[in-house]
Write a protein that holds these residues in place. Structure first.
Motif, mmCIF file in Angstrom:
data_model
loop_
_atom_site.group_PDB
_atom_site.id
_atom_site.type_symbol
_atom_site.label_atom_id
_atom_site.label_comp_id
_atom_site.label_asym_id
_atom_site.label_seq_id
_atom_site.Cartn_x
_atom_site.Cartn_y
_atom_site.Cartn_z
ATOM 1 N N GLY A 277 -55.778 -114.315 -37.484
ATOM 2 C CA GLY A 277 -55.913 -113.460 -36.274
ATOM 3 C C GLY A 277 -57.283 -113.588 -35.667
ATOM 4 O O GLY A 277 -58.144 -114.020 -35.723
ATOM 5 N N MET B 95 -44.625 -111.272 -34.453
ATOM 6 C CA MET B 95 -44.179 -112.053 -35.793
ATOM 7 C C MET B 95 -43.027 -111.493 -36.485
ATOM 8 O O MET B 95 -43.119 -111.402 -37.704
ATOM 9 C CB MET B 95 -45.513 -112.015 -36.433
ATOM 10 C CG MET B 95 -46.496 -113.084 -35.730
ATOM 11 S SD MET B 95 -47.926 -113.154 -36.856
ATOM 12 C CE MET B 95 -48.870 -111.672 -36.758
ATOM 13 N N THR C 249 -57.921 -119.695 -40.053
ATOM 14 C CA THR C 249 -56.505 -119.615 -39.692
ATOM 15 C C THR C 249 -56.255 -118.396 -39.863
ATOM 16 O O THR C 249 -55.720 -118.046 -40.736
ATOM 17 C CB THR C 249 -55.867 -120.653 -40.501
ATOM 18 O OG1 THR C 249 -56.238 -121.946 -40.540
ATOM 19 C CG2 THR C 249 -54.405 -121.193 -39.572
ATOM 20 N N GLY D 122 -56.560 -119.378 -33.798
ATOM 21 C CA GLY D 122 -56.040 -117.846 -33.920
ATOM 22 C C GLY D 122 -54.732 -117.780 -33.215
ATOM 23 O O GLY D 122 -53.915 -118.558 -33.455
ATOM 24 N N ALA D 123 -54.648 -116.424 -32.979
ATOM 25 C CA ALA D 123 -53.214 -115.972 -32.438
ATOM 26 C C ALA D 123 -52.742 -116.477 -31.462
ATOM 27 O O ALA D 123 -53.443 -117.160 -30.466
ATOM 28 C CB ALA D 123 -53.372 -114.498 -32.218
ATOM 29 N N PHE E 54 -51.175 -127.132 -39.455
ATOM 30 C CA PHE E 54 -50.907 -125.472 -39.547
ATOM 31 C C PHE E 54 -52.171 -124.675 -39.218
ATOM 32 O O PHE E 54 -52.290 -123.683 -39.603
ATOM 33 C CB PHE E 54 -50.384 -125.014 -40.989
ATOM 34 C CG PHE E 54 -48.858 -125.241 -41.229
ATOM 35 C CD1 PHE E 54 -47.919 -124.598 -40.670
ATOM 36 C CD2 PHE E 54 -48.367 -126.610 -41.602
ATOM 37 C CE1 PHE E 54 -46.532 -124.823 -40.866
ATOM 38 C CE2 PHE E 54 -46.947 -126.781 -41.799
ATOM 39 C CZ PHE E 54 -46.137 -125.878 -41.532
ATOM 40 N N PRO F 81 -54.143 -117.685 -43.860
ATOM 41 C CA PRO F 81 -53.458 -116.543 -43.309
ATOM 42 C C PRO F 81 -52.230 -116.207 -44.401
ATOM 43 O O PRO F 81 -51.800 -116.937 -45.148
ATOM 44 C CB PRO F 81 -52.658 -116.993 -42.216
ATOM 45 C CG PRO F 81 -52.458 -118.450 -42.261
ATOM 46 C CD PRO F 81 -53.738 -119.067 -43.173
ATOM 47 N N THR F 82 -51.701 -115.049 -44.352
ATOM 48 C CA THR F 82 -50.661 -114.534 -45.007
ATOM 49 C C THR F 82 -49.248 -114.957 -44.647
ATOM 50 O O THR F 82 -48.318 -115.125 -45.480
ATOM 51 C CB THR F 82 -50.829 -112.949 -45.221
ATOM 52 O OG1 THR F 82 -49.626 -112.504 -46.032
ATOM 53 C CG2 THR F 82 -50.544 -112.273 -43.848
ATOM 54 N N THR G 254 -65.089 -113.845 -36.086
ATOM 55 C CA THR G 254 -66.114 -113.631 -36.997
ATOM 56 C C THR G 254 -66.971 -114.997 -37.426
ATOM 57 O O THR G 254 -67.891 -115.350 -37.510
ATOM 58 C CB THR G 254 -65.638 -112.882 -38.349
ATOM 59 O OG1 THR G 254 -64.936 -111.618 -37.975
ATOM 60 C CG2 THR G 254 -66.690 -112.876 -39.326
HETATM 61 P P1 NAD Z 1 -55.368 -112.010 -40.435
HETATM 62 O O1 NAD Z 1 -56.256 -112.279 -39.354
HETATM 63 O O2 NAD Z 1 -54.994 -110.790 -40.924
HETATM 64 O O3 NAD Z 1 -55.814 -112.584 -41.740
HETATM 65 C C1 NAD Z 1 -56.267 -114.247 -41.818
HETATM 66 C C2 NAD Z 1 -57.202 -114.339 -42.827
HETATM 67 O O4 NAD Z 1 -58.733 -113.662 -42.448
HETATM 68 C C3 NAD Z 1 -56.807 -113.711 -44.312
HETATM 69 O O5 NAD Z 1 -57.483 -114.565 -45.393
HETATM 70 C C4 NAD Z 1 -57.823 -112.623 -44.298
HETATM 71 O O6 NAD Z 1 -57.977 -112.088 -45.578
HETATM 72 C C5 NAD Z 1 -59.235 -112.831 -43.432
HETATM 73 N N1 NAD Z 1 -59.486 -111.783 -42.704
HETATM 74 C C6 NAD Z 1 -59.179 -111.320 -41.426
HETATM 75 N N2 NAD Z 1 -60.029 -110.317 -40.964
HETATM 76 C C7 NAD Z 1 -61.125 -110.411 -41.846
HETATM 77 C C8 NAD Z 1 -62.619 -109.830 -41.849
HETATM 78 N N3 NAD Z 1 -62.811 -109.248 -40.744
HETATM 79 N N4 NAD Z 1 -63.402 -110.335 -42.707
HETATM 80 C C9 NAD Z 1 -63.276 -111.408 -43.475
HETATM 81 N N5 NAD Z 1 -61.851 -112.012 -43.825
HETATM 82 C C10 NAD Z 1 -60.822 -111.507 -42.744
HETATM 83 O O7 NAD Z 1 -53.847 -112.889 -40.034
HETATM 84 P P2 NAD Z 1 -52.621 -113.059 -41.014
HETATM 85 O O8 NAD Z 1 -51.753 -111.811 -40.601
HETATM 86 O O9 NAD Z 1 -52.988 -113.554 -42.254
HETATM 87 O O10 NAD Z 1 -52.007 -114.057 -39.803
HETATM 88 C C11 NAD Z 1 -51.560 -113.967 -38.815
HETATM 89 C C12 NAD Z 1 -52.269 -114.204 -37.503
HETATM 90 O O11 NAD Z 1 -52.699 -115.635 -37.786
HETATM 91 C C13 NAD Z 1 -51.536 -114.098 -36.361
HETATM 92 O O12 NAD Z 1 -52.247 -113.822 -35.357
HETATM 93 C C14 NAD Z 1 -51.287 -115.668 -36.320
HETATM 94 O O13 NAD Z 1 -50.830 -116.161 -34.742
HETATM 95 C C15 NAD Z 1 -52.416 -116.362 -36.709
HETATM 96 N N6 NAD Z 1 -52.216 -117.723 -37.064
HETATM 97 C C16 NAD Z 1 -52.465 -118.627 -36.493
HETATM 98 C C17 NAD Z 1 -52.555 -119.945 -36.702
HETATM 99 C C18 NAD Z 1 -52.865 -121.006 -35.957
HETATM 100 O O14 NAD Z 1 -52.917 -122.226 -36.195
HETATM 101 N N7 NAD Z 1 -53.488 -120.752 -34.700
HETATM 102 C C19 NAD Z 1 -51.710 -120.378 -38.063
HETATM 103 C C20 NAD Z 1 -51.206 -119.338 -38.902
HETATM 104 C C21 NAD Z 1 -51.540 -117.890 -38.258
#
Ligand code: NAD
Length: 533
Positions: free
Chosen positions: A288, A430, A286, A306-307, A502, A205-206, A294
């Motif tokens: 959203g 967040m 790791t 996830g979230a 993490f 994640p970012t 997916t």
């Molecule tokens: P994000 O879902 O936007 O991105 C996460 C990763 O998935 C990135 O690498 C992104 O490029 C990729 N991605 C997203 N949608 C995709 C798709 N449709 N197809 C292919 N790749 C895709 O999330 P974010 O903004 O980077 O991180 C924040 C989210 O992650 C929050 O919801 C947070 O709660 C969650 N998070 C959860 C944990 C955990 O351990 N449960 C840890 C960190 C963050």
């Protein structure tokens, strides 16, 4: 020691070098000819030299050779001790050292590396994992990757990212997490061992880009896998830097090349290519809800982290001044970006005013004016009611400034009262804005907390000294992490017992992932023998 003895020792040690690159000092000494030869991928075997003096001389020679061969700084300023880790920001995104042009090339290289890795010893695995730890516990590297993450993503707080990255490096379990089970009886001996999947595709994640690479990298390598990372494009530079640093270090330690890889231009297309690639045996997402859904629908073994929307409950039996400080600390940590951070407070009315006043004494700023609250809603929420990306991970000072309120740096958290259906309560924002909902009693607080957690099974926090109510909430909410009487981050090992992860996998049930989550249980059966009871 006589000169002739030293010459002999030097000759003995040098004859152990097989022409491959010298290992870094601190790595096991090069193998002397009389010892077991290196097998397949492992250049340096962790075998003991015949003469202890070989160890000392070997260390000196190794240092000299690796300094002489230093390919990046040429001067030896990097001391070779960390395997030439002086990589410029521009160099970090160039091809090489685990960075490939296409996902296909990256995965093929990782598959090749993993085959060789199968023949490395557990001692080698430990050395490689320790090598990764040593990179990211170096204060200069910690500061650099933390600062770069904030600069590149525009989110979070450098000091807190340093804490998170160090925690990932020091406290993510290694090979000790892989415990073998044994059953013996009249029919012989059976072992159940934790074996690698092979190549694992890890989507990061970012919000925690390098923390997740460090933590997953340690766990996946400890379990004998190779890792292909698909970082968030917004954190590209720093993610590629972390992967390149790992490759340089692993190369210096004699690990098979390309155990940890990625592509030069991370993108959704590349993530999709990775998920579909036949050589990727397991997926770990790791992020959203979209990416977790997916990976779970690919048909492959998948871990989905996830979230969350962690509620914090405060009842009338809590130590209110401590609860107030813990909540401000937890909810403002890294500007509220951790998925475990307190996202809404549910407070028994009897103690709500006292809690609010204590929170304000500890860095919270209470917004009461409905006009300012309306401006805040308009600034941070999208039309659909979710968080606007440009406000995620910003400081309380910045957020208040956006709505015309000027405050000093002592303000760490924006606090406001809200009803339970307010989007700030329902959504995972967040950002350091904490809505507080009053409820008449603790039972109603627990029910509301369960509701607001939305079945994520992620994290919840409760401040109470009533063990029956603490137990009731823990049973009903079913979160992976439940912190009692502490800040949320105690749940990942900051001021709380236990290891760090993490990747908190509520949706797929692994919970607190570690090396064993990235391993398969395999049975090894010896029939009618080796039972010696
Ligand atoms: P994000 O879902 O936007 O991105 C996460 C990763 O998935 C990135 O690498 C992104 O490029 C990729 N991605 C997203 N949608 C995709 C798709 N449709 N197809 C292919 N790749 C895709 O999330 P974010 O903004 O980077 O991180 C924040 C989210 O992650 C929050 O919801 C947070 O709660 C969650 N998070 C959860 C944990 C955990 O351990 N449960 C840890 C960190 C963050």
């Amino acid at each position: 020691m006589k000169d002739s003895d030293i010459e002999d020792a030097v000759a003995r040690v040098l004859s152990g070098y097989t022409g491959a690159a010298a290992p870094a000092p601190g790595a096991s000494s090069p193998t002397a000819p009389s010892h077991k030869p290196s097998i397949e991928g492992c250049v340096w075997e962790a075998t003991k030299p015949a003469d202890p003096m070989d160890d000392i001389i070997g260390g000196i020679l190794t240092r000299a050779l690796s300094e002489r061969n230093c390919s990046c700084c040429k001067t030896g300023d990097c001391k070779g001790a960390t395997g030439c880790l002086s990589i410029s920001d521009a160099e970090a995104v160039e091809l090489g050292d685990g960075i490939f042009e296409t996902m296909d090339a990256a995965i093929n290289a990782a598959a090749e590396a993993q085959k060789k890795y199968l023949f490395c010893s557990m001692a080698d695995r430990k050395r490689f994992v320790d090598g990764i730890r040593s990179i990211f516990t170096d204060p200069a590297i910690l500061e650099r990757i933390s600062r770069l993450t904030v600069e590149q993503t525009g989110m979070g707080n450098v000091e807190h990212k340093i804490i998170k990255n160090r925690l990932a490096a020091e406290n993510s379990p290694g090979i000790e997490d892989l415990v073998t089970e044994a059953q013996s009886g009249d029919d012989g001996l059976t072992l159940v061992e934790l074996s690698p999947y092979g190549v694992i595709g890890a989507i990061t994640p970012t919000t925690n880009p390098t923390e997740t690479i460090i933590c997953n990298g340690i766990g996946m390598l400890a379990a004998g896998n190779a890792a292909v990372f698909s970082p968030h494009p917004r954190a590209r530079g720093v993610s590629l830097l972390a992967i390149k640093l790992i490759n340089r270090k692993l190369a210096a330690l004699g690990a098979p090349a390309n155990l940890v890889v990625t592509v030069q231009a991370p993108s959704i297309e590349n993530t999709n290519a990775m998920m579909a690639h036949p050589k990727v045996r397991m997926l770990v997402a790791t992020g959203g809800p979209a990416i977790v859904r997916t990976v779970m629908s690919t048909g492959k073994k998948a871990i989905g982290a996830g979230a969350g929307n962690p509620p914090v409950v405060v009842d009338e039996t809590a130590d209110i001044p401590k609860a107030a400080l813990d909540i401000v600390n937890g909810a403002s940590f890294d500007h509220n970006m951790p998925c475990i951070a307190e996202k809404e407070a549910i407070v028994v009315t009897q103690v709500a005013d006292f809690l609010i006043s204590e929170m304000c004494r500890n860095g919270a700023y209470l917004v009461k004016d409905p006009a300012v609250i309306a401006k805040l809603e308009a600034r941070v929420l999208t039309e659909k009611g979710g968080p606007k990306t440009d406000c995620v991970g910003k400081s309380a000072v910045w957020l208040l400034d956006q709505v015309g309120v000027k405050v000093g740096p002592e303000v760490r958290l924006v606090l406001m009262e809200a009803t339970k259906d307010h989007p700030f309560v329902q959504e995972e924002l967040m950002m350091p804005i904490l809505p507080l909902v009053r409820v008449p009693d603790v039972d109603e607080a627990i029910d509301l907390a369960v509701d607001l957690e939305h079945g994520n099974r992620h994290t919840a926090i409760m401040h109470s000294t009533n063990v029956r109510k603490l137990t009731k909430m823990a049973k009903l909410i079913q979160t992976t992490i439940f912190v009692k009487n502490g800040p949320s981050y105690a749940g990942i090992g900051v001021g709380g017992e236990g290891y760090t992860t993490f990747t908190i996998a509520g949706p797929t049930g692994e919970g607190l992932t570690s090396a064993r989550s990235f391993a398969r249980r395999r049975k090894c059966v010896m029939v009618e023998a080796l039972n010696v009871r």
